[in-house]
Design a protein around this motif. Sequence first.
Motif, PDB file in Angstrom:
ATOM      1  N   GLN A 107      95.607  73.498  -9.713  1.00 48.16           N
ATOM      2  CA  GLN A 107      96.347  72.280  -9.360  1.00 48.16           C
ATOM      3  C   GLN A 107      95.774  71.635  -8.097  1.00 48.16           C
ATOM      4  N   LEU A 108      95.339  72.488  -7.145  1.00 45.45           N
ATOM      5  CA  LEU A 108      94.750  71.958  -5.918  1.00 45.45           C
ATOM      6  C   LEU A 108      93.423  71.256  -6.225  1.00 45.45           C
ATOM      7  N   THR A 109      92.621  71.856  -7.084  1.00 49.78           N
ATOM      8  CA  THR A 109      91.349  71.241  -7.477  1.00 49.78           C
ATOM      9  C   THR A 109      91.573  69.924  -8.211  1.00 49.78           C
ATOM     10  N   ALA A 110      92.630  69.877  -9.022  1.00 51.41           N
ATOM     11  CA  ALA A 110      92.924  68.667  -9.807  1.00 51.41           C
ATOM     12  C   ALA A 110      93.310  67.486  -8.930  1.00 51.41           C
ATOM     13  N   LYS A 111      93.641  67.750  -7.668  1.00 48.62           N
ATOM     14  CA  LYS A 111      94.013  66.673  -6.756  1.00 48.62           C
ATOM     15  C   LYS A 111      92.861  65.677  -6.578  1.00 48.62           C
ATOM     16  N   THR A 112      91.625  66.171  -6.657  1.00 46.66           N
ATOM     17  CA  THR A 112      90.469  65.283  -6.494  1.00 46.66           C
ATOM     18  C   THR A 112      90.448  64.218  -7.587  1.00 46.66           C
ATOM     19  N   SER A 113      90.642  64.639  -8.823  1.00 47.29           N
ATOM     20  CA  SER A 113      90.683  63.683  -9.937  1.00 47.29           C
ATOM     21  C   SER A 113      91.840  62.717  -9.774  1.00 47.29           C
ATOM     22  N   GLU A 114      92.963  63.221  -9.288  1.00 46.81           N
ATOM     23  CA  GLU A 114      94.132  62.357  -9.075  1.00 46.81           C
ATOM     24  C   GLU A 114      93.839  61.297  -8.013  1.00 46.81           C
ATOM     25  N   PHE A 115      93.191  61.721  -6.915  1.00 47.53           N
ATOM     26  CA  PHE A 115      92.871  60.762  -5.859  1.00 47.53           C
ATOM     27  C   PHE A 115      91.922  59.680  -6.372  1.00 47.53           C
ATOM     28  N   ARG A 116      90.926  60.083  -7.147  1.00 50.15           N
ATOM     29  CA  ARG A 116      89.959  59.108  -7.660  1.00 50.15           C
ATOM     30  C   ARG A 116      90.632  58.116  -8.623  1.00 50.15           C
ATOM     31  N   ARG A 117      91.563  58.624  -9.389  1.00 53.64           N
ATOM     32  CA  ARG A 117      92.292  57.742 -10.309  1.00 53.64           C
ATOM     33  C   ARG A 117      93.120  56.726  -9.518  1.00 53.64           C
ATOM     34  N   ARG A 118      93.757  57.201  -8.466  1.00 52.08           N
ATOM     35  CA  ARG A 118      94.581  56.308  -7.644  1.00 52.08           C
ATOM     36  C   ARG A 118      93.738  55.251  -6.935  1.00 52.08           C
TER      37      ARG A 118
END
Length: 1057
Positions: A107-118
Amino acid sequence: MATARAFPKPPSLLPSLQLTVGFVSPVSFQTSSLLPYRLRRHRSIVTSSSAATATPVAASLKESFGSVRKTWSDLTSMNYWVVRDYYRLVDSVNDFEPQMQSLTDEQLTAKTSEFRRRLRQGETLADIQSEAFAVVREAATRKLGMRHFDVQIIGGAVLHDGSIAEMKTGEGKTLVSTLAAYLNALTGEGVHVVTVNDYLAQRDAEWMGRVHRFLGLSVGLIQRGMTAKERRSNYRCDITYTNNSELGFDYLRDNLAANDGQLVMRWPKPFHFAIVDEVDSVLIDEGRNPLLISGEASKDAGRYPVAAKVAELLVKGVHYNVELKDNSVELTEEGIAMAEIALETNDLWDENDPWARFVMNALKAKEFYRRDVQYIVRNGKALIINELTGRVEEKRRWSEGIHQAVEAKEGLKIQADSVIVAQITYQSLFKLYPKLSGMTGTAKTEEKEFLKMFQTPVIEVPTNLPNIRKDLPIQAFATARGKWKYARQEVEYMFRQGRPVLVGTTSVENSEYLSDLLKERKIPHNVLNARPKYAAREAETVAQAGRKHAITISTNMAGRGTDIILGGNPKMLAKEIIEDSLLSFLTKESPDYEIDGEELSRKVLSKVNVGSSSLALLAKTALMAKYVCKNEGRNWTYKEAKSIILESVEMSQSMSFKELERLADEQIEKYPLGPTVALAYLSVLEDCEVHCFKEGAEVKRLGGLHVIGTSLHESRRIDNQLRGRAGRQGDPGSTRFMVSLQDEMFQKFNFDTEWAVRLISRITNDEDIPIEGDAIVKQLLALQINAEKYFFGIRKSLVEFDEVLEVQRKHVYNLRQSILTGNNESCTQHIFQYMQAVVDEIVFNHVDPKKHPRSWRLGKLVQEFKTIGGKILEDLGAEITEEGLLKAIMKLHQTISTDVCNLNLPEMPKPPNAFRGIRMKNSSLERWLSICSDDLTPNGKYRMIANLLRKYLGDFLIASYLNVIQESGYDDLYVKEIERAVLVKTLDCFWRDHLINMNRLSSAVNVRSFGHRNPLEEYKIDGCRFFISVLSATRRLTVESLLRYWSSPMDTQELIF
């Protein structure tokens, strides 16, 4: 009159003289003991029984007043309020921390993809900054076992805002960089983390790279010796670690590339955001030395040894005078006559037999370039020593014949002269970044320079723990002999106490001189300088410089990059134990460098008590290493064996203990050496951590690391870097600087030191006794500030001159990259623009729109136009004549309207029908609009006729060119390859000559100041004129070469020469 009273002195230590300006008496003198004795017991000057009680009170009042003044200064400074504002971000990051701690690794690693999407959805980096910093903090905690302190969060925010973060030594600048690097890498445009050498770049990429890779970012590393393919791959990563020189040379090499396949950086936008470690060292200290790529030029190598012999005959003060401040030499009339006699020439400056440059360089090599100071000789080569770091720079050479003069002085083989092919200063290089930040321990003293040159403020980040280091007063000596004697005695006294000592020197020569003095007293120590026998163990030596009884002499600590931890660095210590246990089993080779002083130094350092479990693992690992070598026939070199151990150590840091045990038990290989070494390392590391913790506590009790500076540098900032090695992260420590009035800085700047010599002579007959106190400190700081102002003036002048070249370089490099990376249509448009520009120049040379066409030099115009076209326009000889052209122009003048897309002069040859299709017609129309909007065209009654003539001849040249290409039968891909080759080759040829001319001009314009003319303005005017000529010549040669080639195709390599 009160008399001075001497305190008892420790055995074998000479007295020192203290000059103090205090509250009790205006000036009083005291003969007391040397520094080490005073460190244990702080005593004030006592001149009478009443003063004995008054002085402590005065000292207490002075200390209290100083504390109040400092607090008030902090409250009124801009820095205080800026840092206070950053604490709002810290609070926000801390609020996110519990949420991040609850996330799984995935979940912590997935934060990167979330930030890029935002970010793609419209949010800004500011919107996600707090959460992104919290993610990085949690990732660092999990992967490195290191949690960012609140002040480190502030440091990361300062970097993200494009400022310079000043953080004291040991405050964790390397960890701070992960915050800003991660946040800015989310945009996908690339982040460069720039260090000062390959070792630090590799260390940080591997160490901090664990955090970024864990979070899903790609991490690249640029190292010397990498291929273009490896560099290209690493520059494409989200975050790239490199050093400043590799970055600069990659940029220059990319702008010398023959085709886009040779480019390694992210073109067309290679620069986005940079974090520069030791930013003051890179942008200020190295700012005076431009990066140069050179090619071989003249064949005058034989003149250098002859000039060196002549220089030996000439006597300083008689035949020539020197100026130490700017490293210049001036021959006297006697010197010129002597040199001319020795060389059997009538004129040293004779253009046909020039000797002046060689003689002047030989004199500079004799006076300013000293062996073991500016360079060392190794394997028959003169290798430069970086004056800032003390390291050897094998790939660097002095320009303008200086290196050849040094080689001649030393009797070495003379390498060919060089000519500049490409150059750029670090200031100009880093100005190419839209956003630039930096971090260092010492930048506040140079804040004005950073603001003036880079518009980058310096923010002083508070320390995590209070700094309790004691900076003792500077001691000034009349002679160098006295300074070195006291330095040796101070080191000896600290050694007897058990305190670690770091001594900073300014050259290899000085470090080895002090080393010899300590050897006479049988004091074990380590030396760090440019010699291979010392430099090979640099990291290990610095890492253990904080151990009890450790004495380290270093040429320069700026940029060393390894913290000095009190009690020793357990990781380095564990690695050394592993190497000592295994290297003899893994390889039969010995180190390819000699080790000097290491064994002697180790004898006095306390031994680590390795536990029984660790010993068992070491024995098992050694046995396995022995069997691997014997049964599998492995025969590693010493370097390979060390690399195996290093990889195992890195494995232990990146994998869990259970994973390592599983690998060791699975028996994937017959002998799983790597996992076994990693397990042994972890076990030994636990023992080392216990040992270093206990020893560190003991060293702290003794007073911590003591730093001795053996001379003042030309900048207070460099001295502060050395001071910063003591007292890291709230540790105790002390510093002392010793200077001699015979030091190079005093001689270099012609400072008046007679006042100090006379003062010492009046007080004592012994010139070796030091003086110290507030008055001395103020005088010496004033001298340093004068030196700083002088060098700032040099850097400012260099930047101002380079700004002229910077504009030109940007134009040329942007043009070059657009040619290499543009599509075929873009390349074609460049050719058309060049052809039209050449035609325009021909027309303007012979046409004046203010005068009647009868006064135009149409005959010369036609002849020059035919010359440009060569064979392609040979048939025009009979069709276009001066009389016919004039008649056509006059008829055109009477015409009410004309079709500019299919322009043809009356009764003149019609251009080949090459402008078919919408793209070609658009191109023709764009050229016409460009001609009409040209502000450089003189206004006049016949301006429109002149413009139509430009368009007609331009159409004719371009159409003839397209027609001959079509008739050649070559495919479009090959044609564009030829066009690109010609465009790039001509541009490089003239740009190389332009650099040579601009360097000569920068030297020549200084003479014009004698005529009350501003050298910078003269440089700008002449430089602009040179550049316009270069562009014109480039266009003309490009057009001529292409027309000549297609009229009789030849090999591409012969296009120009």
